[in-house]
Design a protein around this motif. Structure first.
Motif, PDB file in Angstrom:
ATOM      1  N   VAL A 253       1.112  -0.927  -0.005  1.00 57.01           N
ATOM      2  CA  VAL A 253       0.188  -0.102  -0.012  1.00 57.01           C
ATOM      3  C   VAL A 253       1.075   1.065  -0.422  1.00 57.01           C
ATOM      4  O   VAL A 253       2.083   1.565   0.766  1.00 57.01           O
ATOM      5  CB  VAL A 253      -1.157   0.314   1.252  1.00 57.01           C
ATOM      6  CG1 VAL A 253      -1.713   1.130   1.846  1.00 57.01           C
ATOM      7  CG2 VAL A 253      -1.995  -1.411   1.375  1.00 57.01           C
ATOM      8  N   VAL A 254       0.402   2.243  -1.141  1.00 51.68           N
ATOM      9  CA  VAL A 254       1.513   3.658  -1.306  1.00 51.68           C
ATOM     10  C   VAL A 254       0.425   4.683  -0.654  1.00 51.68           C
ATOM     11  O   VAL A 254      -0.991   4.539  -1.095  1.00 51.68           O
ATOM     12  CB  VAL A 254       1.977   3.520  -2.494  1.00 51.68           C
ATOM     13  CG1 VAL A 254       2.664   4.400  -2.278  1.00 51.68           C
ATOM     14  CG2 VAL A 254       3.436   2.375  -2.304  1.00 51.68           C
ATOM     15  N   VAL A 255       0.808   5.990   0.207  1.00 52.60           N
ATOM     16  CA  VAL A 255       0.159   6.797   0.221  1.00 52.60           C
ATOM     17  C   VAL A 255       0.927   7.881  -0.083  1.00 52.60           C
ATOM     18  O   VAL A 255       1.732   8.196   0.974  1.00 52.60           O
ATOM     19  CB  VAL A 255      -0.733   6.965   1.430  1.00 52.60           C
ATOM     20  CG1 VAL A 255      -2.037   7.893   1.628  1.00 52.60           C
ATOM     21  CG2 VAL A 255      -1.242   5.809   2.626  1.00 52.60           C
ATOM     22  N   GLU A 256       0.544   8.176  -1.339  1.00 51.16           N
ATOM     23  CA  GLU A 256       0.499   9.756  -2.270  1.00 51.16           C
ATOM     24  C   GLU A 256       0.021  11.266  -1.651  1.00 51.16           C
ATOM     25  O   GLU A 256      -1.775  10.748  -1.535  1.00 51.16           O
ATOM     26  CB  GLU A 256       1.158   9.263  -3.446  1.00 51.16           C
ATOM     27  CG  GLU A 256       0.942   9.070  -4.116  1.00 51.16           C
ATOM     28  CD  GLU A 256       0.987   9.178  -5.696  1.00 51.16           C
ATOM     29  OE1 GLU A 256       2.305   9.201  -5.946  1.00 51.16           O
ATOM     30  OE2 GLU A 256       0.308   9.260  -6.645  1.00 51.16           O
ATOM     31  N   ASN A 257       0.367  12.206  -2.034  1.00 46.29           N
ATOM     32  CA  ASN A 257      -0.142  13.399  -1.835  1.00 46.29           C
ATOM     33  C   ASN A 257      -0.502  13.974  -2.693  1.00 46.29           C
ATOM     34  O   ASN A 257      -2.076  13.526  -3.004  1.00 46.29           O
ATOM     35  CB  ASN A 257       0.646  14.346  -1.286  1.00 46.29           C
ATOM     36  CG  ASN A 257      -0.153  15.890  -0.821  1.00 46.29           C
ATOM     37  OD1 ASN A 257      -1.126  15.978   0.216  1.00 46.29           O
ATOM     38  ND2 ASN A 257       0.193  16.435  -1.839  1.00 46.29           N
ATOM     39  N   GLY A 258       0.119  14.304  -3.650  1.00 43.34           N
ATOM     40  CA  GLY A 258      -0.678  13.648  -5.083  1.00 43.34           C
ATOM     41  C   GLY A 258      -0.418  15.729  -5.743  1.00 43.34           C
ATOM     42  O   GLY A 258      -0.028  15.953  -4.752  1.00 43.34           O
ATOM     43  N   GLY A 259      -1.293  16.270  -6.318  1.00 40.31           N
ATOM     44  CA  GLY A 259      -1.229  17.252  -6.976  1.00 40.31           C
ATOM     45  C   GLY A 259       0.086  17.881  -7.395  1.00 40.31           C
ATOM     46  O   GLY A 259       0.714  19.061  -7.000  1.00 40.31           O
ATOM     47  N   GLY A 260       1.428  16.952  -7.765  1.00 39.23           N
ATOM     48  CA  GLY A 260       2.741  17.780  -7.936  1.00 39.23           C
ATOM     49  C   GLY A 260       3.314  17.441  -6.573  1.00 39.23           C
ATOM     50  O   GLY A 260       4.828  18.057  -6.728  1.00 39.23           O
ATOM     51  N   TYR A 261       2.872  17.228  -5.384  1.00 41.27           N
ATOM     52  CA  TYR A 261       3.578  17.197  -4.215  1.00 41.27           C
ATOM     53  C   TYR A 261       4.435  16.569  -4.317  1.00 41.27           C
ATOM     54  O   TYR A 261       5.796  16.884  -4.039  1.00 41.27           O
ATOM     55  CB  TYR A 261       2.468  17.509  -2.903  1.00 41.27           C
ATOM     56  CG  TYR A 261       3.107  18.193  -1.410  1.00 41.27           C
ATOM     57  CD1 TYR A 261       3.199  19.206  -1.391  1.00 41.27           C
ATOM     58  CD2 TYR A 261       3.958  16.943  -0.926  1.00 41.27           C
ATOM     59  CE1 TYR A 261       3.865  19.714  -0.235  1.00 41.27           C
ATOM     60  CE2 TYR A 261       4.220  16.818   0.379  1.00 41.27           C
ATOM     61  CZ  TYR A 261       4.683  18.578   0.527  1.00 41.27           C
ATOM     62  OH  TYR A 261       5.174  18.913   1.788  1.00 41.27           O
ATOM     63  N   ASP A 262       4.374  15.587  -4.665  1.00 46.93           N
ATOM     64  CA  ASP A 262       5.129  14.123  -4.529  1.00 46.93           C
ATOM     65  C   ASP A 262       5.238  13.082  -5.676  1.00 46.93           C
ATOM     66  O   ASP A 262       5.909  12.097  -5.478  1.00 46.93           O
ATOM     67  CB  ASP A 262       4.820  13.243  -3.238  1.00 46.93           C
ATOM     68  CG  ASP A 262       3.742  13.176  -3.164  1.00 46.93           C
ATOM     69  OD1 ASP A 262       3.167  13.012  -4.292  1.00 46.93           O
ATOM     70  OD2 ASP A 262       3.132  12.645  -1.803  1.00 46.93           O
ATOM     71  N   ASP A 263       5.905  14.210  -6.872  1.00 44.03           N
ATOM     72  CA  ASP A 263       5.865  13.141  -7.535  1.00 44.03           C
ATOM     73  C   ASP A 263       6.985  11.920  -8.119  1.00 44.03           C
ATOM     74  O   ASP A 263       6.948  10.944  -8.984  1.00 44.03           O
ATOM     75  CB  ASP A 263       5.763  14.421  -9.172  1.00 44.03           C
ATOM     76  CG  ASP A 263       5.215  15.318  -9.279  1.00 44.03           C
ATOM     77  OD1 ASP A 263       4.066  14.634  -9.258  1.00 44.03           O
ATOM     78  OD2 ASP A 263       5.324  15.654 -10.009  1.00 44.03           O
ATOM     79  N   PHE A 264       7.814  11.761  -7.002  1.00 47.55           N
ATOM     80  CA  PHE A 264       8.363  11.191  -7.217  1.00 47.55           C
ATOM     81  C   PHE A 264       8.414   9.933  -6.906  1.00 47.55           C
ATOM     82  O   PHE A 264       8.664   8.473  -7.038  1.00 47.55           O
ATOM     83  CB  PHE A 264       9.975  11.734  -6.234  1.00 47.55           C
ATOM     84  CG  PHE A 264       9.165  11.561  -4.955  1.00 47.55           C
ATOM     85  CD1 PHE A 264       9.628  10.655  -3.913  1.00 47.55           C
ATOM     86  CD2 PHE A 264       9.203  12.787  -4.005  1.00 47.55           C
ATOM     87  CE1 PHE A 264       9.210  10.380  -2.264  1.00 47.55           C
ATOM     88  CE2 PHE A 264       8.955  12.939  -2.638  1.00 47.55           C
ATOM     89  CZ  PHE A 264       9.222  11.451  -1.363  1.00 47.55           C
ATOM     90  N   VAL A 265       7.379  10.073  -5.591  1.00 54.51           N
ATOM     91  CA  VAL A 265       6.774   8.363  -5.415  1.00 54.51           C
ATOM     92  C   VAL A 265       5.812   7.750  -6.765  1.00 54.51           C
ATOM     93  O   VAL A 265       6.901   6.665  -7.146  1.00 54.51           O
ATOM     94  CB  VAL A 265       4.898   8.727  -4.811  1.00 54.51           C
ATOM     95  CG1 VAL A 265       4.301   7.677  -4.658  1.00 54.51           C
ATOM     96  CG2 VAL A 265       5.979   9.560  -3.389  1.00 54.51           C
ATOM     97  N   ASP A 266       5.534   8.307  -7.424  1.00 55.16           N
ATOM     98  CA  ASP A 266       5.307   7.598  -8.655  1.00 55.16           C
ATOM     99  C   ASP A 266       6.427   7.234 -10.045  1.00 55.16           C
ATOM    100  O   ASP A 266       6.727   6.749 -10.428  1.00 55.16           O
ATOM    101  CB  ASP A 266       4.209   8.715  -9.678  1.00 55.16           C
ATOM    102  CG  ASP A 266       2.860   8.544  -8.926  1.00 55.16           C
ATOM    103  OD1 ASP A 266       2.231   7.673  -8.583  1.00 55.16           O
ATOM    104  OD2 ASP A 266       2.219   9.503  -9.178  1.00 55.16           O
TER     105      ASP A 266
END
Length: 306
Positions: free
Chosen positions: A91-104
């Protein structure tokens, strides 16, 4: 004869004890094998990581990529250790919206396409206003946080069905503790709705808007600070005039992106007798999400009452 018999008894006793010990070891090993493995969870920041830990309890192992309160998340660069954690995450929880693009990017390069990815901005349904930019700091929006909690619960239940009931119960308990925060925002709105507030960048806007406050900061100022750009002299003077002209009741200041221009805003506010409320983007040391947000809302209420 007696000595021989004693030796035989001793040997039989030793063998019996060894057999019993062996049986105990097998049982312990079987118990260990039957215990369900903890669900590997990776969160882009310790904000979402703390919430995932609250919901997962002792059935999850949570890795928070950004956890240093002195680190500006906007300038964070992920490392191979993060890559390894993301490659194994269920399970991965990212913020999104360009905040933490490194996750993807790292999920893709780690060939982990089986992880259940929760994007908080997508869950929120929030979009950029016409002609403006999206405020991606959705963890300051309590209804969004409640929805993300439900999504985390559902994702964990999928990964560990046997603990689905516990996850749902934990999520419900967490959401119940968000209710007092929303109630306090409603009280602020009733007492101070329509009053002006200044910010150094958009981090706290969901909280201030829910509290009925009007952001009077020039957009060019807060956007430049968020992007790490210089503020023009004209915009800086316009922003500082908010304090000298007593056009705002409080300055909400992001401590994690301070610099010469935000320092001038803080100094101008203090010189004008306008309270300053510091906020951060990640959890301060020793705080959990609920305690942190309680402090933020209480500090805002206290500042407005001065």
């Amino acid at each position: 004869m007696s000595l021989s018999m004693s030796r035989r008894l001793a040997l039989l006793t030793s063998a019996s004890l060894a057999l019993l010990a062996g049986c105990g070891s097998s049982s312990d090993s079987a118990d260990a094998k039957s215990a369900p493995a903890r669900v590997a969870v990776v969160a882009s920041t310790n904000v979402w990581g703390d919430i995932a830990r609250r919901i997962g309890g002792d059935r999850v192992d949570v890795t928070s990529v950004i956890s240093d309160p002195d680190q500006d998340p906007h300038s964070y660069e992920a490392d191979p250790q993060n890559q390894l954690a993301l490659s194994k995450a269920k399970v991965v929880v990212e913020n999104g919206g360009g905040y933490d693009d490194f996750v993807d990017r790292m999920l893709k390069s780690g060939h982990n396409d089986s992880a259940d990815v929760i994007n908080a901005v997508e869950v929120s349904g929030k979009t950029a206003p016409k002609g403006g930019e999206l405020n991606e700091h959705v963890w300051y929006d309590f209804p969004t946080v409640a929805e993300v909690a439900d999504r985390i619960s559902a994702a964990l239940a999928k990964a560990d069905p046997g603990a689905a009931g516990a996850f749902a119960k934990n999520a419900a308990a967490f959401k119940a503790k968000l209710a007092p925060l929303e109630a306090e925002e409603a009280r602020i709105k009733k007492a101070h709705g329509g009053e002006g507030v200044a910010i150094t960048e958009p981090v706290p806007l969901y909280m201030t808007e829910a509290s009925g406050l009007v952001n009077r900061t020039p957009a060019q100022f807060s956007e430049a600070i968020e992007e790490g750009d210089d503020v023009s002299p004209r915009v800086l003077q316009e922003s500082l005039a908010l304090f000298s002209g007593k056009k705002v009741k409080v300055l909400v200041y992001n401590e994690q992106t301070s610099g010469p221009q935000t320092a001038k805003a803080e100094a101008a506010a203090k010189a004008a007798g306008i309270p300053v409320v510091p906020v951060t983007e990640t959890l301060p040391k020793g705080k959990d999400y609920l305690g942190w947000m309680t402090d933020n809302v209480d500090a805002l209420a206290s500042a407005l009452s001065q």
